[in-house]
Motif scaffolding. Structure first.
Motif, PDB file in Angstrom:
ATOM      1  N   THR A 110      -4.477  40.868  34.585  1.00  0.00           N
ATOM      2  CA  THR A 110      -3.427  40.768  35.597  1.00  0.00           C
ATOM      3  C   THR A 110      -3.368  42.026  36.455  1.00  0.00           C
ATOM      4  N   ARG A 111      -3.372  43.191  35.805  1.00  0.00           N
ATOM      5  CA  ARG A 111      -3.334  44.450  36.565  1.00  0.00           C
ATOM      6  C   ARG A 111      -4.531  44.565  37.495  1.00  0.00           C
ATOM      7  N   SER A 112      -5.717  44.226  36.990  1.00  0.00           N
ATOM      8  CA  SER A 112      -6.941  44.348  37.786  1.00  0.00           C
ATOM      9  C   SER A 112      -6.916  43.426  38.994  1.00  0.00           C
ATOM     10  N   LEU A 113      -6.536  42.181  38.793  1.00  0.00           N
ATOM     11  CA  LEU A 113      -6.540  41.217  39.894  1.00  0.00           C
ATOM     12  C   LEU A 113      -5.484  41.551  40.949  1.00  0.00           C
ATOM     13  N   LEU A 114      -4.305  41.938  40.498  1.00  0.00           N
ATOM     14  CA  LEU A 114      -3.258  42.286  41.466  1.00  0.00           C
ATOM     15  C   LEU A 114      -3.676  43.489  42.303  1.00  0.00           C
ATOM     16  N   GLU A 115      -4.378  44.416  41.679  1.00  0.00           N
ATOM     17  CA  GLU A 115      -4.877  45.580  42.420  1.00  0.00           C
ATOM     18  C   GLU A 115      -5.923  45.144  43.446  1.00  0.00           C
ATOM     19  N   GLN A 116      -6.874  44.329  43.019  1.00  0.00           N
ATOM     20  CA  GLN A 116      -7.934  43.883  43.920  1.00  0.00           C
ATOM     21  C   GLN A 116      -7.387  43.080  45.093  1.00  0.00           C
ATOM     22  N   LEU A 117      -6.342  42.303  44.842  1.00  0.00           N
ATOM     23  CA  LEU A 117      -5.801  41.420  45.870  1.00  0.00           C
ATOM     24  C   LEU A 117      -4.650  42.058  46.651  1.00  0.00           C
ATOM     25  N   ASP A 161      -3.844  36.720  56.355  1.00  0.00           N
ATOM     26  CA  ASP A 161      -4.159  37.560  57.499  1.00  0.00           C
ATOM     27  C   ASP A 161      -5.557  38.160  57.303  1.00  0.00           C
ATOM     28  N   PRO A 162      -6.139  38.782  58.327  1.00  0.00           N
ATOM     29  CA  PRO A 162      -7.516  39.289  58.212  1.00  0.00           C
ATOM     30  C   PRO A 162      -7.745  40.237  57.041  1.00  0.00           C
ATOM     31  N   LEU A 163      -6.768  41.119  56.749  1.00  0.00           N
ATOM     32  CA  LEU A 163      -6.940  42.039  55.628  1.00  0.00           C
ATOM     33  C   LEU A 163      -6.968  41.283  54.301  1.00  0.00           C
ATOM     34  N   ALA A 164      -6.108  40.288  54.173  1.00  0.00           N
ATOM     35  CA  ALA A 164      -6.091  39.489  52.948  1.00  0.00           C
ATOM     36  C   ALA A 164      -7.372  38.673  52.809  1.00  0.00           C
ATOM     37  N   VAL A 165      -7.889  38.168  53.929  1.00  0.00           N
ATOM     38  CA  VAL A 165      -9.157  37.430  53.891  1.00  0.00           C
ATOM     39  C   VAL A 165     -10.259  38.317  53.335  1.00  0.00           C
ATOM     40  N   GLU A 166     -10.310  39.563  53.778  1.00  0.00           N
ATOM     41  CA  GLU A 166     -11.339  40.477  53.286  1.00  0.00           C
ATOM     42  C   GLU A 166     -11.175  40.755  51.800  1.00  0.00           C
ATOM     43  N   ALA A 167      -9.927  40.909  51.346  1.00  0.00           N
ATOM     44  CA  ALA A 167      -9.679  41.155  49.922  1.00  0.00           C
ATOM     45  C   ALA A 167     -10.129  39.968  49.079  1.00  0.00           C
TER      46      ALA A 167
END
Length: 294
Positions: A110-117, A161-167
């Motif tokens: 959970t911590r890893s994914l929330l950080e990545q996203l 949004d574009p930043l979220a798409v890249e993530a």
């Protein structure tokens, strides 16, 4: 490897899917595209066992998928399915635990994914307090939190949004790099074209095109060329077998009826002076999609 073999589905007298077959290869990002109502979501629900096909089967490495096998899948539905009054982090840990992960592993994932996203600071927020885009990111995290072996995502880029798409793009690319088959649908053809290794195009419940991005570009490539050269290019339109598509000083795009016609343009251009570039244009996914669904 995930194989969809001869899937057909009817609702009453209306056929929804007809002999749908394609493969999602290990470590491959497969884009699944089609208009609304084409059959994408129905196909995905059959893969996940939410719906039962009238005919056909879903296979993992040549063996029919069982209900227990489907615990190995990560699935993101088009409709958001998270509990709105539960905190984001707690919900992801809960879902991971439901899939059999230990509490420690569930929390670490959970911590890893929330950080990545980009959601680490929202872990303590209720899902209903998130923006629609952040809810979409949380939904993607929910599909991944239990370390699935197969990933099926229905419109994962919707509302981002574009930043979220890249993530999200980075997360999916990294996940496929582990060897997992990844199938995702999207109406955003520019993202599909940039991200996917393979393409499946569906229309009216039937597969119209299927293959690697490079193979489909070669299959549907049209004899359109681009040339850059000094001086005026208006003369190109007078060459037999040539139709100008676009022209500016020192630049032209043209359609050639034959290879000989395109080579004649190049020969005449070289006689007039140096040619900066001459190449055949690769078709975009949008143009391939338009051609095969018409």
């Amino acid at each position: 490897m995930l194989d969809i073999k001869g899937i057909s589905k009817r609702y009453g007298s209306k056929p929804v899917l007809t002999d749908v077959s394609f493969t999602v290869g290990n470590g491959r990002l497969t884009g699944f595209v089609g208009a609304n109502g084409a059959g994408k979501t129905t196909t995905m629900r059959i893969i996940l066992g939410v719906l039962t096909p009238d005919t056909g089967t879903v296979l993992i490495d040549g063996v029919a998928v069982t209900n227990s096998d489907r615990r190995r899948f990560g699935y993101m539905p088009e409709e958001r399915g998270l509990y709105p009054k539960m905190k984001v982090g707690e919900q992801l840990v809960y879902l991971a635990r439901l899939h059999g992960l230990s509490t420690a592993s569930a929390r670490a994932n959970t911590r890893s994914l929330l950080e990545q996203l980009g959601l680490a600071e929202r872990a303590g927020d209720l899902v209903q307090a998130l923006s629609l885009g952040n809810q979409q990111r949380a939904q993607i995290a929910a599909a991944l939190v239990h370390d699935p072996e197969f990933l099926v995502l229905d419109e994962p880029f919707s509302g981002l949004d574009p930043l979220a798409v890249e993530a999200v793009t980075t997360v999916l690319t990294d996940y496929a790099a582990t060897g997992a088959p990844v199938l995702f649908s999207s109406h955003q053809l520019d993202i599909v074209e940039r991200l996917c290794d393979d393409l499946v195009i569906i229309a009216d419940g039937q597969i119209r095109a299927n293959g690697s991005r490079e193979a489909l570009r070669e299959q549907f490539s049209s004899p359109v060329f681009e040339i850059r050269l000094p001086g005026d290019s208006v003369w190109i339109g007078t060459v037999p077998g040539i139709t100008l598509v676009e022209r500016e000083a020192g630049f032209a795009i043209f359609h050639a009826e034959t290879d000989a016609a395109s080579q004649l343009v190049l020969r005449h251009a070289l006689e007039r002076g140096p040619v900066e570039s001459f190449s055949q244009q690769s078709p975009s996914l949008a143009s391939i999609f338009k051609e095969v669904v018409q």
